[in-house]
Design a protein around this motif. Structure first.
Motif, PDB file in Angstrom:
ATOM      1  N   GLY A 287      -3.488   7.552  -1.287  1.00 10.69           N
ATOM      2  CA  GLY A 287      -2.029   7.126  -0.736  1.00 10.69           C
ATOM      3  C   GLY A 287      -1.300   8.468  -0.542  1.00 10.69           C
ATOM      4  N   ARG A 288      -1.562   9.455  -1.079  1.00  9.08           N
ATOM      5  CA  ARG A 288      -0.777  10.629  -0.752  1.00  9.08           C
ATOM      6  C   ARG A 288      -1.123  11.188   0.685  1.00  9.08           C
ATOM      7  NH1 ARG A 288       2.195   8.764  -2.884  1.00  9.08           N
ATOM      8  NH2 ARG A 288       0.861   7.403  -3.943  1.00  9.08           N
ATOM      9  N   LEU A 289      -2.202  10.563   1.296  1.00 11.63           N
ATOM     10  CA  LEU A 289      -2.710  11.253   2.472  1.00 11.63           C
ATOM     11  C   LEU A 289      -2.243  10.356   3.649  1.00 11.63           C
ATOM     12  CD1 LEU A 289      -6.212  12.481   1.431  1.00 11.63           C
ATOM     13  CD2 LEU A 289      -4.179  13.783   1.418  1.00 11.63           C
ATOM     14  N   VAL A 290      -1.629   9.399   3.474  1.00 10.98           N
ATOM     15  CA  VAL A 290      -1.444   8.159   4.458  1.00 10.98           C
ATOM     16  C   VAL A 290      -0.346   8.104   5.189  1.00 10.98           C
ATOM     17  CG1 VAL A 290      -3.091   6.780   3.254  1.00 10.98           C
ATOM     18  CG2 VAL A 290      -0.818   6.339   3.197  1.00 10.98           C
ATOM     19  N   ARG A 291       0.798   8.824   4.692  1.00 12.18           N
ATOM     20  CA  ARG A 291       2.076   8.806   5.119  1.00 12.18           C
ATOM     21  C   ARG A 291       2.105   9.289   6.704  1.00 12.18           C
ATOM     22  NH1 ARG A 291       2.625   7.977   0.014  1.00 12.18           N
ATOM     23  NH2 ARG A 291       4.782   7.120  -0.763  1.00 12.18           N
TER      24      ARG A 291
ATOM     25  N   THR B 240       0.629  -1.250   0.231  1.00  7.02           N
ATOM     26  CA  THR B 240       0.054   0.092   0.067  1.00  7.02           C
ATOM     27  C   THR B 240       0.913   1.343  -0.040  1.00  7.02           C
ATOM     28  OG1 THR B 240      -1.918   1.118   0.952  1.00  7.02           O
ATOM     29  CG2 THR B 240      -0.103   0.060   2.382  1.00  7.02           C
ATOM     30  N   PRO B 241       0.483   2.316  -0.556  1.00  2.00           N
ATOM     31  CA  PRO B 241       1.163   3.700  -0.670  1.00  2.00           C
ATOM     32  C   PRO B 241       1.528   3.984   0.796  1.00  2.00           C
ATOM     33  CG  PRO B 241      -0.727   3.642  -2.320  1.00  2.00           C
ATOM     34  CD  PRO B 241      -0.827   2.545  -1.670  1.00  2.00           C
ATOM     35  N   GLY B 242       2.723   4.144   0.888  1.00  2.00           N
ATOM     36  CA  GLY B 242       3.293   4.951   2.232  1.00  2.00           C
ATOM     37  C   GLY B 242       3.872   3.782   3.163  1.00  2.00           C
ATOM     38  N   ALA B 243       3.724   2.432   2.755  1.00  2.00           N
ATOM     39  CA  ALA B 243       4.432   1.396   3.687  1.00  2.00           C
ATOM     40  C   ALA B 243       5.902   1.333   3.480  1.00  2.00           C
ATOM     41  CB  ALA B 243       3.659   0.253   3.024  1.00  2.00           C
ATOM     42  N   GLY B 244       6.568   1.820   2.387  1.00  2.00           N
ATOM     43  CA  GLY B 244       7.861   1.810   2.336  1.00  2.00           C
ATOM     44  C   GLY B 244       8.388   0.984   1.286  1.00  2.00           C
ATOM     45  N   LYS B 245       7.697   0.912   0.106  1.00  2.00           N
ATOM     46  CA  LYS B 245       8.338  -0.110  -1.081  1.00  2.00           C
ATOM     47  C   LYS B 245       9.457   0.656  -1.517  1.00  2.00           C
ATOM     48  CE  LYS B 245       4.731   1.074  -3.713  1.00  2.00           C
ATOM     49  NZ  LYS B 245       3.978   1.883  -2.771  1.00  2.00           N
ATOM     50  N   THR B 246       9.943   1.989  -1.450  1.00  2.00           N
ATOM     51  CA  THR B 246      11.137   2.545  -1.998  1.00  2.00           C
ATOM     52  C   THR B 246      12.439   1.700  -1.230  1.00  2.00           C
ATOM     53  OG1 THR B 246      10.202   4.209  -2.786  1.00  2.00           O
ATOM     54  CG2 THR B 246      12.563   4.521  -2.382  1.00  2.00           C
TER      55      THR B 246
END
Length: 533
Positions: A342-346, A26-32
């Motif tokens: 996902g831009r709002l979940v970090r 999910t966006p914000g999980a740390g894929k990078t």
């Protein structure tokens, strides 16, 4: 520090018998971070070129900066036909660039490691998919990333395993999992109804609220009417969203808001509405603006209240201070929706326990998408152990307008917003409902990557670079350019002649191919030349 899911993913990758590995998180999980650590470990075992393929030019810089923080130096300025710089570990490029350099890349990255960020973009265009397959056919490890599960309804995406038309991840970490671990924020979805009137392309007049059942074409027209700059639905929702943001900023002073607009003209109108109705200024970032990446970067570091985006702030862009969003685009696919939310979940350390909010038109497609996310959130907050199945994708999601519709004949007549009772107003901060284990993480031990040729970056007390190599080299190139302009005036020569002489004195062919050491040598040669004039 690695999060537990990242460690599990790295273990799964280490045990994976095939060169292709798909991680869906999910966006914000740390894929990078996962992908970069995986890349470093692969290079530590066997040196080779490193390549990251990103969806947009803006994300190239973001990837390069994130890699540098881990001691991996990737060149985001590489372009087709250039050699890889010997003082960098590899490059960051885009799918579009790969399409123009596939054969060349295939030779350069043989036996290397590639990360395919948001890999579903390789299916956006057949040429992109074919070029990705050609460019990376010989790489020994291909790590594909996606922020949400995806389907392939037209063509299979290279290096992805399918069960019928569904991509099969090798590791999956969903929004509900990330909520349970405290990795992301809960997002709430106030859905705003209204009364819309419009004239269709065939001249017929229509009036409907979002609660009325309509066919595909009229559903799309109703949404476009609500989002029109000339009605009252959109200004009313912007006022509500700005009020919510101002409330958040009482306890989170630099909290920001995001409006996702339809196109450049629409974005400009939204900026005007925010100024006239709310008395606030907004930053604009559109995909056709060459300065958009700089605008996004500056906004992320500022305390400005609003950014209005068109096809820019949808996936991968990291602005952790975003807390409030407004859905003002006619795009309604589930993939885009999840990426945008996902831009709002970090989560950041100073806003632990915070909530976010995305204001939505109560369109049936968006309602279905938001309910899928809300269910995952409610299961966590109510401490339910069983996970319910995701809602089926809305059959209307794929198309906003019937093919061939005469857009110019469509006319929005009126649109007013109303409260339909479905709005969710959260307490913006709560007593921390999440376990702290994932925030504490686990020790991150990196195998040192092979030292690139040429200048070794300066490091701090933690052993990591003080500055990314690509930033150092960009600074040196600028200093060289300034010196050339000065020499042109003093030596009474043209730019080409001065550049050729400096290249000869420093032993380089092109400044774009030069290492940091060579750029410094070129500066020294130019300064000595200057003292003789």
């Amino acid at each position: 520090m690695l999060r537990p899911w990242q460690r599990r993913a790295l273990d799964a990758l280490a045990d994976h018998p095939h060169p292709d590995f798909l991680a869906v998180a999910t966006p914000g999980a740390g894929k990078t971070t996962f992908a970069l650590v995986a890349m470093i470990r692969e290079l530590s075992r066997q040196p080779g070129p490193a390549v990251v393929v990103a969806p947009t030019a803006h994300l190239k810089i973001q990837w390069a900066d994130a890699a540098a923080r881990l001691g991996l130096h990737l060149d985001p300025s590489w372009s087709a036909g250039q050699p890889f710089s010997p003082d960098m570990h590899g490059i960051v490029t885009t799918y579009q660039q790969v399409a123009s350099a596939a054969v060349d890349l295939a030779q350069r990255v043989a036996h290397g490691v590639v990360v395919l960020d948001e890999v579903h973009h390789a299916g956006d265009d057949r040429a992109w998919g074919d070029s990705v397959a050609t460019a990376f056919q010989f790489t020994r490890r291909r790590i594909a990333l996606s922020g949400t599960p995806f389907r392939s309804d037209t063509q299979a995406i290279p290096f992805v395993r399918y069960d019928f038309d569904e991509a099969q991840p090798d590791i999956e970490y969903g929004y509900g999992d990330a909520l349970a671990d405290g990795v992301v924020r809960p997002v709430y979805f106030p859905r705003i109804d209204g009364e819309m009137e419009w004239v269709s392309a065939d001249g017929s007049h229509h009036a409907a609220s979002f609660g009325d059942a309509l066919d595909r074409t009229l559903t799309a027209q109703r949404l476009r009417t609500a989002l029109s700059l000339h009605g009252e639905w959109l200004p009313s929702v912007l006022v509500r969203a700005n009020s919510a943001l101002m409330k958040v900023r009482r306890t989170h002073p630099d909290a920001g808001g995001l409006v996702i607009a339809i196109d450049t003209e629409h974005a400009s109108g939204i900026v005007r509405l925010l100024r006239e109705r709310c008395g606030v200024r907004a930053v604009v970032a559109t995909s056709d603006d060459p300065d958009a990446s700089d605008r996004i970067a500056n906004f992320s570091r500022s305390a400005d209240p609003w950014i209005v985006a068109v096809r820019m702030v949808s996936e991968g862009v990291d602005i952790p201070r975003l807390r409030v969003g407004v859905w003002a685009t006619t795009t309604a696919t589930e993939l885009f929706f999840r990426q945008a939310v996902g831009r709002l979940v970090r989560v950041t350390p100073d806003t632990r326990g915070a909530r976010s909010m995305m204001f939505l038109p109560d369109d049936p497609r968006l309602r279905a998408h938001s309910m899928g996310i809300s269910e995952a959130r409610r299961h966590l907050l109510k401490r339910k152990e069983e996970q319910e199945e995701d809602l089926l994708a809305d059959p209307l999601e794929a198309m906003m307008v019937e093919e061939g519709e005469q857009i110019s004949l469509f006319q929005a007549v009126a649109a007013t917003a109303s409260d339909n009772g479905s709005s969710e107003e959260p307490e913006w901060f709560t007593a921390d409902p999440f376990p702290a284990a994932d925030q504490e993480g686990v020790p991150l031990t990196l195998f040192p990557p092979p030292t690139p040729g040429g200048k070794v970056p300066q490091v701090g007390e933690d052993g990591l670079p003080i500055q990314a190599m690509h930033v150092t080299k960009a600074t040196l190139r600028k200093r060289n350019a300034d010196l050339v302009r000065l020499l042109v005036r003093r030596a009474n020569m043209d730019h080409k002649a001065v550049n050729l002489e400096l290249n000869r004195l420093s032993g380089i062919k092109r400044i774009s191919d030069a290492t940091a050491d060579q750029l410094e040598q070129r500066l020294e040669a130019g300064e000595k030349w200057l003292t003789r004039l």
